[in-house]
Design an enzyme around this catalytic site. Sequence first.
Site, short mmCIF file in Angstrom:
data_model
loop_
_atom_site.label_atom_id
_atom_site.label_comp_id
_atom_site.label_asym_id
_atom_site.label_seq_id
_atom_site.Cartn_x
_atom_site.Cartn_y
_atom_site.Cartn_z
N HIS A 185 0.82 -1.21 0.00
CA HIS A 185 0.00 0.00 0.00
C HIS A 185 0.86 1.26 0.00
O HIS A 185 0.47 2.29 -0.55
CB HIS A 185 -0.94 -0.01 1.21
CG HIS A 185 -2.24 -0.72 0.95
ND1 HIS A 185 -3.01 -1.29 1.92
CD2 HIS A 185 -2.91 -0.93 -0.21
CE1 HIS A 185 -4.09 -1.83 1.38
NE2 HIS A 185 -4.05 -1.62 0.09
N ARG A 287 -11.21 -0.39 -12.76
CA ARG A 287 -11.38 -1.59 -11.94
C ARG A 287 -12.71 -1.50 -11.19
O ARG A 287 -12.95 -0.54 -10.47
CB ARG A 287 -10.23 -1.71 -10.93
CG ARG A 287 -8.84 -1.59 -11.55
CD ARG A 287 -7.78 -1.65 -10.45
NE ARG A 287 -6.44 -1.39 -10.95
CZ ARG A 287 -5.88 -0.18 -10.99
NH1 ARG A 287 -6.57 0.88 -10.56
NH2 ARG A 287 -4.66 -0.01 -11.45
N ARG A 323 -13.16 -2.95 -16.87
CA ARG A 323 -12.88 -4.38 -16.71
C ARG A 323 -13.99 -5.03 -15.89
O ARG A 323 -14.36 -4.54 -14.82
CB ARG A 323 -11.54 -4.58 -15.99
CG ARG A 323 -11.15 -6.04 -15.81
CD ARG A 323 -9.77 -6.17 -15.16
NE ARG A 323 -9.77 -5.70 -13.79
CZ ARG A 323 -8.67 -5.53 -13.07
NH1 ARG A 323 -7.48 -5.75 -13.61
NH2 ARG A 323 -8.75 -5.10 -11.82
N GLU A 412 -3.25 -11.64 -19.97
CA GLU A 412 -2.51 -11.67 -18.71
C GLU A 412 -1.78 -12.98 -18.46
O GLU A 412 -1.04 -13.10 -17.49
CB GLU A 412 -3.46 -11.41 -17.54
CG GLU A 412 -4.17 -10.07 -17.62
CD GLU A 412 -5.27 -9.95 -16.59
OE1 GLU A 412 -5.00 -9.42 -15.51
OE2 GLU A 412 -6.40 -10.41 -16.88
N ASN A 435 1.42 -6.74 -15.31
CA ASN A 435 1.72 -7.23 -13.96
C ASN A 435 1.53 -8.74 -13.88
O ASN A 435 2.41 -9.49 -13.47
CB ASN A 435 0.84 -6.55 -12.92
CG ASN A 435 1.02 -5.05 -12.90
OD1 ASN A 435 1.77 -4.48 -13.68
ND2 ASN A 435 0.31 -4.39 -12.01
N ASP A 436 0.34 -9.20 -14.26
CA ASP A 436 0.07 -10.64 -14.22
C ASP A 436 0.80 -11.38 -15.32
O ASP A 436 1.24 -12.51 -15.12
CB ASP A 436 -1.44 -10.89 -14.32
CG ASP A 436 -2.11 -10.94 -12.95
OD1 ASP A 436 -1.49 -11.46 -12.01
OD2 ASP A 436 -3.24 -10.46 -12.83
N ARG A 446 3.83 -11.97 -8.06
CA ARG A 446 4.15 -10.55 -8.15
C ARG A 446 4.01 -9.82 -6.83
O ARG A 446 4.39 -8.65 -6.72
CB ARG A 446 3.26 -9.88 -9.21
CG ARG A 446 1.78 -9.79 -8.89
CD ARG A 446 1.04 -9.28 -10.12
NE ARG A 446 -0.39 -9.15 -9.95
CZ ARG A 446 -1.02 -8.04 -9.64
NH1 ARG A 446 -0.33 -6.94 -9.43
NH2 ARG A 446 -2.32 -8.00 -9.52
N CYS A 483 -2.28 -1.89 -19.98
CA CYS A 483 -2.81 -1.20 -18.80
C CYS A 483 -2.10 -1.62 -17.52
O CYS A 483 -2.52 -1.28 -16.43
CB CYS A 483 -4.32 -1.44 -18.66
SG CYS A 483 -4.76 -3.18 -18.43
#
Length: 552
Positions: A185, A287, A323, A412, A435-436, A446, A483
């Site tokens: 975070h 999201r 998404r 992904e 990322n994925d 990750r 993205c």
Amino acid sequence: MPESLTGTGIGQGVAYGPVARMAPPPAPPADTDSQLKPEQESARVKEAIQAVSAELASRGETAGGQAQEVLEAQVMMAQDPTLLEAVEQRVQAGKTGEFAVHAAFAEFQETLQTLGGYLGERAADLADVALRVIAHLRGEPAPGVPDPGHPFVLVAQDLAPADTALLDLDKVQALVTIEGGPTSHTAILARGKGITAVVGVKDAAQLSDGQQVIVDAAASAIITEPSQEQIDDVTRRIEERAAAAAAPLTPGALADGTEVPLLANLGSPEAAQEAVDLGAEGVGLFRTEFLFLSSDKAPSVAEQRESYIKLLQAFPGKKVVVRALDAGADKPLPFLNDAEEENPALGLRGLRALLANEEILRDQLTALAEAEAATEADLWVMAPMVSTVEEAETFTKFATQHGLKTAGVMIEVPSSALLADKILPVTGFASIGTNDLTQYTMAADRLLGSVAGLQDPWHPAVLRLIREVGAAGDHTGKPVGVCGEAAADPLLAVVLIGLGVNTLSMAPAALADVRLELSRHTKDQAEAIAQAALAASTAADARQAALDVAAR
């Protein structure tokens, strides 16, 4: 002599200044019996938890946006019934409230760390709540950010969301943490607020108060005792970034005029205006999980429609890519998939979970179609975690049946990247979630710090998969976007365009840096830089090869 410490850079900022260290947390309470009756200790603990929860919620309302979401999640953790029951059991056994909170929270932290992934990263958030509750019980102020009376570089073991959310950016020039990863975070909020930050710098413990350092997020490095030449270079880079941020907003484009729309990644409608102000030309990833994660049941069509309309109204005439619910794995939902899985990252998540719960998917598509009809935005909808041609075809048909004109898929996992030439003919577009894609390509969680070195989208294996998708998009005439966080790395953004990507979507704070870097290169140059990166054998070599060609 200058020395370089390495970690994970967040964003592309650079800063220079004296170190101010965050005070270490207070010593944990001893395992002692209470002098009060259990019901009295229980009342003390409940009051302390309520007070801390109210303080976190207040900080969230002050900060707004993504920070508010994070702090509200902390409040939910503090009030988790299972956790409160564990505290109460220790109180009833005669322990002090301070020790009961410490022991129960520590036990839950250990469980989260064992689970790893997204939940593992939340262990630090839980530790912060425990410290705040214990401080309240002791009548002491909660640990906080130091104030040396001048601008400084904040160095901390880690930084709590409540502190990150309200950092005074006129004083905190940069943030360095010893722990944490790119998805903690701390990192998420630093990226969203545009704070120059390097996290996971294990050797930062050796930095001392007042020591002059350069924090170079672009290079993922901390330079101690910098030379005057290095300081002059930092000053030049800071001025250049400031000028780019202050320049009139223009559409994203390469030096030869090739258009590269720069879009925003958003997690709530409230963040839309800031994205517009920073020059977002639309939304490349919205999201929708925020609507579902805070509830024990799926939101109604009406509830969803209201949120989607609020988002779409901020982008009249512009593309907004939404998404579909991406839950499962690190974001479990009891009403979607409550079955315990041995390896949830490879289990019933994303589109798989939605197809197993058609009503939830159909309600979401219905709400999106109604929101589109009520606004002037150009709504695109995409499915998360698509692995096969059949899944892409099924989702596209679902979307079409519900009146949505543009449906696509997220790339992904390696299978969908390798099958992009088969997937794109049966759907409207592809958006690469780097990322994925990196996680699954490198078999490296990750969100797990122990394998963070493998979680690098610069790796040639990842770049080759992106090239496959770019080539399929070019062959089929279908748009291909990115993205994932890779789009926020200015030089990597140039590489992505050279690999055939058409649009880039990122945290709004990264838009200015990416816009500036794109403007320095032509399409031919972008392709040459991409080819140099592809020819490398490691992520570090790919990055260096791209730098070398870009500098010519």
